[in-house]
Design a protein around this motif. Structure first.
Motif, short mmCIF file in Angstrom:
data_model
loop_
_atom_site.label_atom_id
_atom_site.label_comp_id
_atom_site.label_asym_id
_atom_site.label_seq_id
_atom_site.Cartn_x
_atom_site.Cartn_y
_atom_site.Cartn_z
N ALA A 154 1.01 -0.92 0.09
CA ALA A 154 0.09 -0.36 0.25
C ALA A 154 0.84 1.37 0.26
O ALA A 154 0.75 2.22 -0.57
N GLN A 155 1.62 1.33 0.84
CA GLN A 155 2.93 2.73 1.08
C GLN A 155 1.62 3.80 0.95
O GLN A 155 2.06 4.87 0.17
N GLY A 156 1.15 3.37 1.72
CA GLY A 156 -0.21 5.09 1.84
C GLY A 156 -1.08 5.18 0.82
O GLY A 156 -1.85 6.59 0.47
N GLU A 157 -1.46 4.19 -0.26
CA GLU A 157 -2.36 4.45 -1.37
C GLU A 157 -3.34 2.96 -0.69
O GLU A 157 -2.30 2.42 0.32
N VAL A 158 -4.13 3.21 -1.92
CA VAL A 158 -5.52 1.87 -1.49
C VAL A 158 -4.53 0.31 -1.55
O VAL A 158 -4.33 0.62 -3.19
N CYS A 159 -4.70 -0.49 -1.07
CA CYS A 159 -4.58 -2.37 -1.53
C CYS A 159 -4.79 -2.53 -0.71
O CYS A 159 -4.11 -2.57 0.54
N ALA A 160 -6.07 -3.87 -1.08
CA ALA A 160 -6.43 -4.60 0.34
C ALA A 160 -7.25 -5.85 -0.97
O ALA A 160 -6.96 -5.91 -2.24
N ALA A 161 -6.86 -7.15 0.67
CA ALA A 161 -8.01 -8.16 -0.20
C ALA A 161 -9.28 -7.64 -0.60
O ALA A 161 -9.79 -7.61 0.40
N ALA A 162 -9.25 -8.46 -1.69
CA ALA A 162 -10.99 -8.00 -2.52
C ALA A 162 -11.63 -8.95 -2.79
O ALA A 162 -13.21 -8.91 -1.73
N ASN A 163 -11.52 -10.04 -2.75
CA ASN A 163 -12.16 -11.44 -3.32
C ASN A 163 -11.02 -12.77 -1.95
O ASN A 163 -10.71 -13.27 -3.01
N ASP A 164 -11.54 -13.52 -1.42
CA ASP A 164 -11.20 -14.89 -0.89
C ASP A 164 -11.97 -15.30 -1.85
O ASP A 164 -12.92 -15.70 -1.13
N ASN A 165 -11.70 -16.32 -3.22
CA ASN A 165 -11.89 -16.67 -3.56
C ASN A 165 -12.12 -18.22 -3.27
O ASN A 165 -13.46 -19.38 -3.48
N ALA A 166 -11.49 -18.68 -3.18
CA ALA A 166 -10.54 -20.26 -2.64
C ALA A 166 -10.11 -19.98 -2.14
O ALA A 166 -8.98 -19.52 -1.96
N THR A 167 -9.65 -21.87 -1.56
CA THR A 167 -8.16 -21.74 -0.57
C THR A 167 -6.90 -21.46 -1.71
O THR A 167 -6.62 -22.19 -2.87
N GLY A 168 -5.96 -20.77 -1.07
CA GLY A 168 -5.25 -20.45 -2.47
C GLY A 168 -5.26 -19.13 -3.60
O GLY A 168 -4.14 -19.06 -4.61
N GLN A 169 -6.59 -18.16 -3.41
CA GLN A 169 -6.70 -17.45 -4.53
C GLN A 169 -7.15 -16.67 -4.22
O GLN A 169 -8.44 -16.60 -4.03
N VAL A 170 -7.13 -15.72 -3.96
CA VAL A 170 -6.86 -14.43 -3.31
C VAL A 170 -6.68 -13.14 -4.49
O VAL A 170 -5.95 -13.27 -5.19
N VAL A 171 -7.34 -12.14 -4.28
CA VAL A 171 -7.52 -11.14 -5.38
C VAL A 171 -7.52 -10.02 -4.53
O VAL A 171 -8.18 -9.68 -3.37
N VAL A 172 -6.48 -8.98 -5.08
CA VAL A 172 -6.72 -7.44 -4.20
C VAL A 172 -6.72 -6.61 -5.09
O VAL A 172 -6.39 -6.92 -6.14
N SER A 173 -7.03 -5.76 -4.45
CA SER A 173 -7.87 -4.20 -5.22
C SER A 173 -6.75 -3.14 -4.66
O SER A 173 -7.04 -3.17 -3.47
N GLY A 174 -6.79 -2.13 -6.33
CA GLY A 174 -6.64 -1.05 -5.12
C GLY A 174 -5.83 0.09 -6.37
O GLY A 174 -6.37 0.43 -7.12
N SER A 175 -5.11 0.87 -5.70
CA SER A 175 -4.79 2.20 -6.73
C SER A 175 -3.75 1.14 -7.48
O SER A 175 -3.11 -0.30 -7.83
N SER A 176 -3.27 1.42 -8.52
CA SER A 176 -3.07 1.01 -9.87
C SER A 176 -1.25 0.65 -9.46
O SER A 176 -0.67 -0.22 -9.67
N ALA A 177 -0.44 1.74 -9.06
CA ALA A 177 1.24 1.51 -8.33
C ALA A 177 1.09 0.62 -7.12
O ALA A 177 1.66 -0.27 -7.17
#
Length: 313
Positions: A154-177
């Motif tokens: 994140a380093q001051g920007e938005v970055c977070a887990a967005a989808n906990d889809n399945a075991t070992g399959q997580v999507v993160v979402s946030g600022s492009s950089a």
């Protein structure tokens, strides 16, 4: 053995979806016509003929996917006299699929659901200028590990887990950089694969707050009834039936993580042994096998699938 009906989210759309259903069943055709009328748009024609570049737009993909799911539900009701209350213990849907689940369970009317999803899609697209947000899949990391990667990136920007889809399959979402940093950090942390996704906006993170505010306004003007079976909500990974709580959770859902893995495990803990994915594609059925192989999972989107499901009920 209890069953649950589950409903797919964005990414399951494809040109031609729903065509076989419309050809085979008057009940399916009626759903597509009702949604076209509600939206004052020839959405079904777009679903059949494309172009794909228009169908994948969030404002079109969301109501289109709901349309196919509801067409299958109406066919099950018309052809097999399926009573959801007797056939399923729960309904649940992935992101926009939660709206399909609510429509299937009678909590929100079909026309209202279509209009809400059209507005939701537009609001999500408007919330973040194109190019300023992104999403990435981190494969092979647990939710805890992926969340730690997001926090470091994140380093001051938005970055977070967005989808906990399945075991070992997580999507993160946030600022492009920040998402670019997360992809590299995940590789260093031992992810089997980490890659940016081809999506138009950073869904299910704090950057979506303007869309959440708009959906609060939109949902205030819509009647929500108690669903005939409880809905397992994305935000809580637990069952909900109270209309006002449903309204509140749909607003929260726009910025909150989709707790899909936990939702599936919750349903299993409540005695559900089989999940039927109602609508386009088979993404959720595939995820189910990754989450817990003891749970039976099937995709229901063709006339043959419908015949098979009806024979098993």
């Amino acid at each position: 053995m209890a069953r649950a009906f589950i409903f797919p989210g964005q990414g399951s759309q494809a040109v031609g979806m729903g065509g076989e259903l419309a050809e085979a069943f008057p009940a399916a055709r009626q759903v597509f016509e009702e949604i076209d009328d509600a939206l004052e748009q020839r959405l079904f024609r777009l679903m059949q003929d494309g172009p794909e570049s228009d169908l994948v737009l969030t404002e079109n993909a969301q109501p289109a996917l709901m349309a196919v799911s509801m067409a299958v539900m109406r066919v099950l009701e018309a052809e097999g006299n399926v009573d959801l209350k007797k056939s399923a213990k729960f309904v649940a849907g992935h992101s926009l699929g939660e709206y399909s689940a609510l429509a299937a369970a009678g909590a929100i009317g079909l026309a209202d659901t279509a209009r809400l999803l059209k507005r939701r899609g537009k609001a999500m697209q408007r919330a973040v200028p194109v190019g300023e947000g992104a999403m990435a899949a981190l494969l092979g990391l647990s939710l805890e590990e992926a969340s730690a990667v997001a926090e470091e990136a994140a380093q001051g920007e938005v970055c977070a887990a967005a989808n906990d889809n399945a075991t070992g399959q997580v999507v993160v979402s946030g600022s492009s950089a920040a998402i670019d940093r997360a992809v590299e950090i995940a590789k260093e942390k031992g992810a089997k694969k980490s890659m940016r996704l081809n999506v138009s906006a950073p869904f299910h993170c704090a950057l979506m707050q303007p869309a959440a505010d708009e959906m609060r306004d939109a949902l205030e003007g819509v009647t929500i009834k108690a669903p005939v079976v409880p809905v397992v909500a994305n935000v809580t990974a637990g069952a909900v039936s109270d209309p006002e709580r449903i309204r509140e959770l749909l607003v929260m859902q726009v910025t909150a993580m989709v707790r899909w893995r936990e939702s599936v495990l919750y349903m299993k803990d409540q005695g559900v042994g089989s999940l039927h994915e109602i609508g386009s594609g088979k993404v959720l059925a595939t995820m189910t096998r990754r989450i817990d192989r003891e749970i039976e999972a099937s995709a229901v989107n063709t006339p043959e699938d419908i015949e098979k499901l009806l024979a098993s009920l």
